[in-house]
Enzyme design. Sequence first.
Site, PDB file in Angstrom:
ATOM      1  N   ILE A 194      -8.008   7.406  -3.269  1.00  0.00           N
ATOM      2  CA  ILE A 194      -8.732   6.395  -2.530  1.00  0.00           C
ATOM      3  C   ILE A 194      -9.890   7.012  -1.735  1.00  0.00           C
ATOM      4  CG2 ILE A 194      -7.223   6.545  -0.510  1.00  0.00           C
ATOM      5  CD1 ILE A 194      -7.546   3.514  -0.188  1.00  0.00           C
TER       6      ILE A 194
ATOM      7  N   ASP B 244      -0.957   6.002  -9.125  1.00  0.00           N
ATOM      8  CA  ASP B 244      -0.762   4.567  -9.332  1.00  0.00           C
ATOM      9  C   ASP B 244      -1.394   4.125 -10.650  1.00  0.00           C
ATOM     10  OD1 ASP B 244       0.412   3.615  -6.679  1.00  0.00           O
ATOM     11  OD2 ASP B 244      -1.384   4.610  -5.960  1.00  0.00           O
TER      12      ASP B 244
ATOM     13  N   GLY C  22      -4.012   7.294  -5.419  1.00  0.00           N
ATOM     14  CA  GLY C  22      -4.247   6.153  -6.293  1.00  0.00           C
ATOM     15  C   GLY C  22      -4.329   6.529  -7.757  1.00  0.00           C
TER      16      GLY C  22
ATOM     17  N   ASP D 146       1.482   1.819  -1.929  1.00  0.00           N
ATOM     18  CA  ASP D 146       1.727   0.371  -2.015  1.00  0.00           C
ATOM     19  C   ASP D 146       1.043  -0.321  -3.184  1.00  0.00           C
ATOM     20  OD1 ASP D 146      -0.876   0.585  -1.107  1.00  0.00           O
ATOM     21  OD2 ASP D 146      -0.550  -0.476   0.784  1.00  0.00           O
TER      22      ASP D 146
ATOM     23  N   GLU E 164       0.258   9.648  -0.335  1.00  0.00           N
ATOM     24  CA  GLU E 164       0.186   8.629   0.717  1.00  0.00           C
ATOM     25  C   GLU E 164       0.904   9.002   2.015  1.00  0.00           C
ATOM     26  OE1 GLU E 164      -1.033   6.506  -2.985  1.00  0.00           O
ATOM     27  OE2 GLU E 164       0.400   8.089  -2.457  1.00  0.00           O
TER      28      GLU E 164
END
Length: 310
Positions: A100, A159, A156, A187, A179
């Site tokens: 991110i 993810d 991310g 999340d 994270e």
Amino acid sequence: MLSVIVRSAVTKYRGLWLPGQAAVRAMSSSSSSSSPYTSLAISHPAESITHVELNRPEKLNAMNKAFWSEMVTCFTEIAEDPNCRVVVVSGAGRVFTAGIDLMDMASDVLQPRGDDMARISWNLRKTIAKYQETFSVIERCPKPVVVAIHGACVGGGVDLITACDIRLCTQDAWFQVKEVDIGLAADVGTLQRLPKVIGSRSLVNELALTARKMYADEAKSSGLVSRVFPDKETMIAGALEMAGEIAGRSPVAVQGTKVNLIYSRDHSVAEGLDYMASWNMSMLQTQDVMQSAQASMEKKSPKSVAFSKL
């Protein structure tokens, strides 16, 4: 972008050999300045193959505000594109992604809008759900997605790759569920998908709770990736070759296989079998079955069959 393909590599699709340099030219020409995306470069290195490249190399492909919306638009279009049968995802520059872009995203996450706690919480939940969609759209896309990871894959990035169907990496790749180091629980998909990708719950917990790095050999042995390549060029060539093999099969069979694999992952065996029976009671009524069977009896590759678009 030219460095992503080995000069001598060839991509085979339905009996047609596409030289590596021709693939590079196709990728370059389709990634022109007219592209509607600022964080992605889209190209078509071979027939029925779409290459989606994270394209902020100067920022280590950090995920900014544009990225989160552009991925949804991109994969929604890919899902509906009858000319695309398989997708390859990779990152431009030195790494796959640094995760991110905290500087660009801070206002959305750290300064949510609302007149009181209830409204602030409601708006923050909507924001999180919007970001979750960025990777869920990859999983819902019926076209198989092959992701090719080199260098860092942080936060991310994990993810993203866990929402893909096939994961490849280079020997210098490393993965980090980052994270907890920045004060939050992941999340947007890692905590939900990584336990279903890696067989060891203990290992998933260790990675998520300590934020330690996982390197390529461990990623391979744990099942996070299925192949490790010596460098980025050979990995991209290998990803495109694999994509060509998938694209050469019946799109009815391939897309049905992906849909049912994901359904079965999240349901019992009995439910998966019932869903499969309902699925194939219509999908078996296709000329692709007879065409594929005939090719097999004639000892021909499925890629010799000119399947209709889907």
